[in-house]
Design a protein around this motif. Structure first.
Motif, PDB file in Angstrom:
ATOM      1  N   PRO A 104      47.785  14.852  35.156  1.00 26.34           N
ATOM      2  CA  PRO A 104      46.716  15.112  36.125  1.00 26.34           C
ATOM      3  C   PRO A 104      45.879  16.316  35.689  1.00 26.34           C
ATOM      4  O   PRO A 104      46.324  17.139  34.880  1.00 26.34           O
ATOM      5  N   GLN A 105      44.685  16.403  36.224  1.00 22.59           N
ATOM      6  CA  GLN A 105      43.735  17.446  35.819  1.00 22.59           C
ATOM      7  C   GLN A 105      44.345  18.843  35.883  1.00 22.59           C
ATOM      8  O   GLN A 105      44.236  19.625  34.930  1.00 22.59           O
ATOM      9  N   HIS A 106      45.001  19.184  36.997  1.00 27.76           N
ATOM     10  CA  HIS A 106      45.506  20.553  37.163  1.00 27.76           C
ATOM     11  C   HIS A 106      46.674  20.843  36.215  1.00 27.76           C
ATOM     12  O   HIS A 106      46.832  21.963  35.731  1.00 27.76           O
ATOM     13  N   ILE A 107      47.493  19.828  35.923  1.00 26.12           N
ATOM     14  CA  ILE A 107      48.601  20.032  34.986  1.00 26.12           C
ATOM     15  C   ILE A 107      48.075  20.149  33.563  1.00 26.12           C
ATOM     16  O   ILE A 107      48.531  20.982  32.779  1.00 26.12           O
ATOM     17  N   HIS A 108      47.109  19.292  33.239  1.00 28.54           N
ATOM     18  CA  HIS A 108      46.494  19.341  31.912  1.00 28.54           C
ATOM     19  C   HIS A 108      45.895  20.725  31.658  1.00 28.54           C
ATOM     20  O   HIS A 108      45.998  21.244  30.541  1.00 28.54           O
ATOM     21  N   PHE A 109      45.291  21.325  32.665  1.00 30.20           N
ATOM     22  CA  PHE A 109      44.686  22.644  32.528  1.00 30.20           C
ATOM     23  C   PHE A 109      45.714  23.677  32.084  1.00 30.20           C
ATOM     24  O   PHE A 109      45.466  24.468  31.157  1.00 30.20           O
ATOM     25  N   TRP A 110      46.891  23.667  32.692  1.00 34.43           N
ATOM     26  CA  TRP A 110      47.901  24.669  32.375  1.00 34.43           C
ATOM     27  C   TRP A 110      48.577  24.386  31.033  1.00 34.43           C
ATOM     28  O   TRP A 110      49.005  25.319  30.348  1.00 34.43           O
ATOM     29  N   ILE A 111      48.644  23.128  30.639  1.00 35.92           N
ATOM     30  CA  ILE A 111      49.126  22.812  29.289  1.00 35.92           C
ATOM     31  C   ILE A 111      48.141  23.367  28.257  1.00 35.92           C
ATOM     32  O   ILE A 111      48.532  23.955  27.247  1.00 35.92           O
ATOM     33  N   TRP A 112      46.855  23.182  28.537  1.00 38.59           N
ATOM     34  CA  TRP A 112      45.800  23.699  27.670  1.00 38.59           C
ATOM     35  C   TRP A 112      45.847  25.221  27.607  1.00 38.59           C
ATOM     36  O   TRP A 112      45.720  25.814  26.524  1.00 38.59           O
ATOM     37  N   ILE A 113      46.062  25.853  28.769  1.00 41.44           N
ATOM     38  CA  ILE A 113      46.183  27.314  28.823  1.00 41.44           C
ATOM     39  C   ILE A 113      47.369  27.776  27.982  1.00 41.44           C
ATOM     40  O   ILE A 113      47.271  28.746  27.219  1.00 41.44           O
ATOM     41  N   SER A 114      48.496  27.090  28.105  1.00 44.71           N
ATOM     42  CA  SER A 114      49.693  27.485  27.353  1.00 44.71           C
ATOM     43  C   SER A 114      49.445  27.392  25.851  1.00 44.71           C
ATOM     44  O   SER A 114      49.964  28.222  25.078  1.00 44.71           O
ATOM     45  N   MET A 115      48.658  26.408  25.420  1.00 47.27           N
ATOM     46  CA  MET A 115      48.325  26.280  24.003  1.00 47.27           C
ATOM     47  C   MET A 115      47.596  27.535  23.517  1.00 47.27           C
ATOM     48  O   MET A 115      47.912  28.091  22.464  1.00 47.27           O
ATOM     49  N   GLY A 116      46.625  27.993  24.302  1.00 51.20           N
ATOM     50  CA  GLY A 116      45.880  29.204  23.935  1.00 51.20           C
ATOM     51  C   GLY A 116      46.752  30.440  23.966  1.00 51.20           C
ATOM     52  O   GLY A 116      46.681  31.292  23.067  1.00 51.20           O
TER      53      GLY A 116
ATOM     54  N   ILE B 152      41.691  31.940  31.637  1.00 50.67           N
ATOM     55  CA  ILE B 152      41.847  31.260  32.929  1.00 50.67           C
ATOM     56  C   ILE B 152      40.546  31.315  33.722  1.00 50.67           C
ATOM     57  O   ILE B 152      40.117  30.322  34.316  1.00 50.67           O
ATOM     58  N   ILE B 153      39.906  32.476  33.728  1.00 44.48           N
ATOM     59  CA  ILE B 153      38.688  32.663  34.525  1.00 44.48           C
ATOM     60  C   ILE B 153      37.524  31.837  33.968  1.00 44.48           C
ATOM     61  O   ILE B 153      36.823  31.154  34.715  1.00 44.48           O
ATOM     62  N   THR B 154      37.318  31.915  32.658  1.00 39.84           N
ATOM     63  CA  THR B 154      36.165  31.245  32.047  1.00 39.84           C
ATOM     64  C   THR B 154      36.415  29.773  31.746  1.00 39.84           C
ATOM     65  O   THR B 154      35.476  29.006  31.587  1.00 39.84           O
ATOM     66  N   ARG B 155      37.710  29.400  31.627  1.00 44.53           N
ATOM     67  CA  ARG B 155      38.074  28.036  31.228  1.00 44.53           C
ATOM     68  C   ARG B 155      37.434  27.661  29.892  1.00 44.53           C
ATOM     69  O   ARG B 155      36.999  26.522  29.689  1.00 44.53           O
ATOM     70  N   LYS B 156      37.373  28.645  29.014  1.00 43.30           N
ATOM     71  CA  LYS B 156      36.803  28.454  27.680  1.00 43.30           C
ATOM     72  C   LYS B 156      37.805  28.917  26.627  1.00 43.30           C
ATOM     73  O   LYS B 156      38.467  29.940  26.790  1.00 43.30           O
ATOM     74  N   PHE B 157      37.878  28.155  25.515  1.00 43.42           N
ATOM     75  CA  PHE B 157      38.774  28.535  24.426  1.00 43.42           C
ATOM     76  C   PHE B 157      38.215  29.721  23.650  1.00 43.42           C
ATOM     77  O   PHE B 157      38.891  30.285  22.793  1.00 43.42           O
ATOM     78  N   ALA B 158      36.985  30.117  23.987  1.00 45.86           N
ATOM     79  CA  ALA B 158      36.370  31.277  23.337  1.00 45.86           C
ATOM     80  C   ALA B 158      37.214  32.533  23.538  1.00 45.86           C
ATOM     81  O   ALA B 158      37.213  33.432  22.685  1.00 45.86           O
ATOM     82  N   ALA B 159      37.944  32.599  24.649  1.00 47.21           N
ATOM     83  CA  ALA B 159      38.803  33.758  24.905  1.00 47.21           C
ATOM     84  C   ALA B 159      39.883  33.874  23.836  1.00 47.21           C
ATOM     85  O   ALA B 159      40.229  34.978  23.398  1.00 47.21           O
ATOM     86  N   VAL B 160      40.402  32.739  23.397  1.00 41.02           N
ATOM     87  CA  VAL B 160      41.410  32.729  22.336  1.00 41.02           C
ATOM     88  C   VAL B 160      40.779  33.149  21.008  1.00 41.02           C
ATOM     89  O   VAL B 160      41.371  33.901  20.229  1.00 41.02           O
ATOM     90  N   ASN B 161      39.564  32.673  20.762  1.00 40.44           N
ATOM     91  CA  ASN B 161      38.858  33.053  19.532  1.00 40.44           C
ATOM     92  C   ASN B 161      38.573  34.553  19.494  1.00 40.44           C
ATOM     93  O   ASN B 161      38.650  35.190  18.433  1.00 40.44           O
ATOM     94  N   ILE B 162      38.249  35.123  20.660  1.00 47.31           N
ATOM     95  CA  ILE B 162      38.015  36.572  20.746  1.00 47.31           C
ATOM     96  C   ILE B 162      39.296  37.322  20.410  1.00 47.31           C
ATOM     97  O   ILE B 162      39.300  38.265  19.612  1.00 47.31           O
ATOM     98  N   ASP B 163      40.404  36.886  21.017  1.00 46.00           N
ATOM     99  CA  ASP B 163      41.697  37.522  20.768  1.00 46.00           C
ATOM    100  C   ASP B 163      42.074  37.426  19.294  1.00 46.00           C
ATOM    101  O   ASP B 163      42.540  38.400  18.688  1.00 46.00           O
TER     102      ASP B 163
END
Length: 222
Positions: free
Chosen positions: A76-88, A130-141
Protein backbone atom coordinates in the motif's frame (compact mmCIF):
# COMPACT_ATOMS: atom_id res chain seq x y z
CA UNK A 1 4.57 8.29 -4.66
CA UNK A 2 4.71 4.90 -6.43
CA UNK A 3 6.12 5.56 -9.90
CA UNK A 4 6.91 2.93 -12.50
CA UNK A 5 7.21 2.68 -16.27
CA UNK A 6 6.39 -0.94 -17.10
CA UNK A 7 4.49 -3.78 -15.49
CA UNK A 8 4.81 -7.48 -16.30
CA UNK A 9 2.71 -10.42 -15.19
CA UNK A 10 4.48 -13.76 -14.78
CA UNK A 11 2.31 -16.69 -13.62
CA UNK A 12 0.28 -14.34 -11.45
CA UNK A 13 3.32 -12.45 -10.14
CA UNK A 14 3.32 -8.71 -10.82
CA UNK A 15 6.76 -7.24 -11.47
CA UNK A 16 7.20 -3.55 -12.15
CA UNK A 17 10.24 -2.21 -14.00
CA UNK A 18 11.99 -5.62 -13.89
CA UNK A 19 15.20 -4.23 -15.42
CA UNK A 20 15.43 -1.71 -12.58
CA UNK A 21 14.89 -4.42 -9.97
CA UNK A 22 17.64 -6.40 -11.72
CA UNK A 23 20.05 -3.46 -11.63
CA UNK A 24 19.32 -3.11 -7.91
CA UNK A 25 20.20 -6.77 -7.50
CA UNK A 26 23.48 -6.19 -9.35
CA UNK A 27 24.26 -3.24 -7.05
CA UNK A 28 23.54 -5.46 -4.05
CA UNK A 29 25.95 -8.13 -5.34
CA UNK A 30 28.63 -5.49 -6.07
CA UNK A 31 28.23 -4.04 -2.57
CA UNK A 32 28.56 -7.46 -0.93
CA UNK A 33 31.58 -8.28 -3.09
CA UNK A 34 33.23 -5.08 -1.86
CA UNK A 35 32.18 -5.88 1.72
CA UNK A 36 34.00 -9.22 1.64
CA UNK A 37 37.03 -7.75 -0.14
CA UNK A 38 37.48 -5.12 2.58
CA UNK A 39 36.69 -7.54 5.43
CA UNK A 40 40.13 -9.12 5.17
CA UNK A 41 41.66 -5.87 6.49
CA UNK A 42 39.24 -5.28 9.36
CA UNK A 43 41.49 -6.62 12.13
CA UNK A 44 44.72 -5.02 10.97
CA UNK A 45 43.94 -1.61 9.44
CA UNK A 46 42.34 1.33 11.34
CA UNK A 47 39.12 2.31 9.63
CA UNK A 48 38.72 -0.88 7.58
CA UNK A 49 35.99 -2.18 9.89
CA UNK A 50 33.93 0.99 9.35
CA UNK A 51 34.56 1.03 5.59
CA UNK A 52 33.32 -2.53 5.18
CA UNK A 53 30.09 -1.45 6.85
CA UNK A 54 29.85 1.34 4.29
CA UNK A 55 29.63 -1.32 1.58
CA UNK A 56 27.34 -3.52 3.67
CA UNK A 57 24.74 -0.80 4.19
CA UNK A 58 25.06 0.26 0.56
CA UNK A 59 24.29 -3.35 -0.41
CA UNK A 60 21.40 -3.53 2.06
CA UNK A 61 19.89 -0.30 0.72
CA UNK A 62 20.05 -1.55 -2.86
CA UNK A 63 18.49 -4.86 -1.80
CA UNK A 64 15.54 -2.93 -0.38
CA UNK A 65 15.45 -1.11 -3.72
CA UNK A 66 14.54 -4.39 -5.42
CA UNK A 67 11.22 -4.33 -3.59
CA UNK A 68 10.76 -0.57 -3.96
CA UNK A 69 10.99 -0.87 -7.74
CA UNK A 70 9.99 -4.41 -8.61
CA UNK A 71 7.26 -5.35 -6.15
CA UNK A 72 5.51 -2.07 -5.35
CA UNK A 73 2.23 -3.61 -6.53
CA UNK A 74 2.10 -5.55 -3.28
CA UNK A 75 2.60 -2.64 -0.89
CA UNK A 76 0.00 0.00 0.00
CA UNK A 77 1.03 3.61 -0.55
CA UNK A 78 1.86 4.37 3.10
CA UNK A 79 3.88 1.16 3.56
CA UNK A 80 5.72 1.69 0.29
CA UNK A 81 6.69 5.17 1.51
CA UNK A 82 8.41 3.83 4.62
CA UNK A 83 10.18 1.08 2.67
CA UNK A 84 11.46 3.82 0.36
CA UNK A 85 12.50 5.90 3.37
CA UNK A 86 14.37 2.94 4.87
CA UNK A 87 16.29 2.53 1.59
CA UNK A 88 17.52 6.13 1.85
CA UNK A 89 18.33 5.85 5.55
CA UNK A 90 20.38 2.70 5.03
CA UNK A 91 22.42 4.48 2.38
CA UNK A 92 22.99 7.40 4.76
CA UNK A 93 24.13 5.03 7.52
CA UNK A 94 26.69 3.70 5.06
CA UNK A 95 27.97 7.24 4.45
CA UNK A 96 28.33 7.70 8.21
CA UNK A 97 30.60 4.65 8.40
CA UNK A 98 32.69 5.96 5.48
CA UNK A 99 33.23 9.19 7.43
CA UNK A 100 34.25 7.26 10.55
CA UNK A 101 36.51 4.91 8.59
CA UNK A 102 38.39 7.75 6.91
CA UNK A 103 38.82 9.59 10.21
CA UNK A 104 40.20 6.49 11.94
CA UNK A 105 42.76 6.03 9.17
CA UNK A 106 44.00 9.63 8.92
CA UNK A 107 42.78 11.64 11.94
CA UNK A 108 42.43 9.30 14.91
CA UNK A 109 42.23 12.15 17.42
CA UNK A 110 39.06 13.50 15.75
CA UNK A 111 36.98 10.30 15.67
CA UNK A 112 34.56 11.35 18.43
CA UNK A 113 33.94 14.72 16.81
CA UNK A 114 33.23 13.11 13.43
CA UNK A 115 30.86 10.60 15.03
CA UNK A 116 28.84 13.46 16.54
CA UNK A 117 28.86 15.46 13.28
CA UNK A 118 27.96 12.37 11.25
CA UNK A 119 25.03 11.50 13.53
CA UNK A 120 23.68 15.07 13.38
CA UNK A 121 24.04 15.01 9.60
CA UNK A 122 22.15 11.71 9.42
CA UNK A 123 19.33 12.99 11.64
CA UNK A 124 18.98 16.22 9.66
CA UNK A 125 18.95 14.58 6.22
CA UNK A 126 16.80 11.69 7.44
CA UNK A 127 14.10 14.08 8.64
CA UNK A 128 14.51 16.19 5.49
CA UNK A 129 13.79 13.12 3.37
CA UNK A 130 10.51 12.53 5.22
CA UNK A 131 9.43 16.17 4.96
CA UNK A 132 10.33 16.73 1.30
CA UNK A 133 9.60 13.18 0.10
CA UNK A 134 12.56 13.60 -2.23
CA UNK A 135 15.62 11.37 -2.64
CA UNK A 136 17.60 14.60 -2.99
CA UNK A 137 18.02 14.52 0.80
CA UNK A 138 20.02 11.30 0.45
CA UNK A 139 22.11 12.84 -2.33
CA UNK A 140 22.85 15.83 -0.09
CA UNK A 141 23.93 13.53 2.74
CA UNK A 142 26.10 11.50 0.37
CA UNK A 143 27.73 14.60 -1.07
CA UNK A 144 28.40 16.19 2.32
CA UNK A 145 29.78 12.90 3.62
CA UNK A 146 31.88 11.66 0.68
CA UNK A 147 33.19 14.80 -1.03
CA UNK A 148 35.50 15.68 1.90
CA UNK A 149 36.81 12.10 1.74
CA UNK A 150 37.56 12.60 -1.95
CA UNK A 151 39.51 15.80 -1.29
CA UNK A 152 41.37 14.23 1.64
CA UNK A 153 42.38 11.29 -0.51
CA UNK A 154 43.62 13.43 -3.39
CA UNK A 155 45.49 15.65 -0.91
CA UNK A 156 47.15 12.69 0.80
CA UNK A 157 48.10 11.21 -2.56
CA UNK A 158 49.69 14.50 -3.65
CA UNK A 159 51.74 14.54 -0.45
CA UNK A 160 52.75 10.90 -1.09
CA UNK A 161 50.92 9.71 2.01
CA UNK A 162 49.21 6.31 1.79
CA UNK A 163 46.17 6.81 -0.43
CA UNK A 164 44.80 5.96 -3.85
CA UNK A 165 43.42 8.08 -6.64
CA UNK A 166 41.00 5.24 -7.41
CA UNK A 167 39.04 6.01 -4.25
CA UNK A 168 38.91 9.72 -5.07
CA UNK A 169 37.95 9.09 -8.69
CA UNK A 170 35.24 6.63 -7.60
CA UNK A 171 33.67 9.28 -5.37
CA UNK A 172 34.07 12.04 -7.98
CA UNK A 173 32.43 10.05 -10.76
CA UNK A 174 29.56 9.09 -8.45
CA UNK A 175 28.20 12.57 -9.16
CA UNK A 176 27.41 11.47 -12.73
CA UNK A 177 24.69 8.95 -11.74
CA UNK A 178 23.15 11.58 -9.45
CA UNK A 179 22.96 14.04 -12.36
CA UNK A 180 21.44 11.39 -14.64
CA UNK A 181 18.79 10.48 -12.05
CA UNK A 182 18.07 14.11 -11.23
CA UNK A 183 17.71 15.12 -14.88
CA UNK A 184 15.85 11.86 -15.70
CA UNK A 185 18.08 11.13 -18.71
CA UNK A 186 16.66 7.94 -20.18
CA UNK A 187 17.55 5.94 -23.28
CA UNK A 188 14.13 4.32 -23.08
CA UNK A 189 11.72 4.85 -20.20
CA UNK A 190 10.15 1.44 -20.70
CA UNK A 191 13.32 -0.65 -21.06
CA UNK A 192 16.34 1.37 -19.92
CA UNK A 193 15.38 4.45 -17.95
CA UNK A 194 17.43 6.89 -15.87
CA UNK A 195 17.30 4.56 -12.86
CA UNK A 196 18.88 1.72 -14.81
CA UNK A 197 21.63 3.86 -16.32
CA UNK A 198 22.51 5.51 -13.01
CA UNK A 199 22.52 2.13 -11.22
CA UNK A 200 25.06 0.66 -13.64
CA UNK A 201 27.31 3.69 -13.21
CA UNK A 202 26.98 3.45 -9.43
CA UNK A 203 28.23 -0.15 -9.64
CA UNK A 204 31.33 1.01 -11.53
CA UNK A 205 31.95 3.81 -9.00
CA UNK A 206 31.53 1.43 -6.05
CA UNK A 207 34.04 -1.05 -7.47
CA UNK A 208 36.54 1.77 -8.10
CA UNK A 209 36.18 2.88 -4.48
CA UNK A 210 36.74 -0.69 -3.29
CA UNK A 211 39.85 -1.07 -5.46
CA UNK A 212 41.19 2.21 -4.08
CA UNK A 213 40.60 1.15 -0.49
CA UNK A 214 42.26 -2.21 -1.07
CA UNK A 215 45.35 -0.44 -2.40
CA UNK A 216 45.33 1.95 0.55
CA UNK A 217 45.03 -0.80 3.13
CA UNK A 218 47.56 -3.05 1.40
CA UNK A 219 50.09 -0.18 1.47
CA UNK A 220 49.47 0.36 5.19
CA UNK A 221 49.79 -3.36 5.85
CA UNK A 222 53.08 -3.58 4.00
Amino acid sequence: MIKYFTEFHFHGLIIRDPQTALSNLLMFLAGMWCFFRISKFRKTIPGAEAWRFFFFFFALATFVGIFVHGFSAYTPQHIHFWIWISMGWLQMIGVFFAQVGTTKLYFKEKVRMIIVIGLLQFIFCGILMIITRKFAAVNIDTGVGLLPIMFINFSQYKRRIVSSTWLGIGIATAAIPAVIAGAKLSISEAYFNFNDLSHLLVIACTIMMCVGLERNFSSVKN
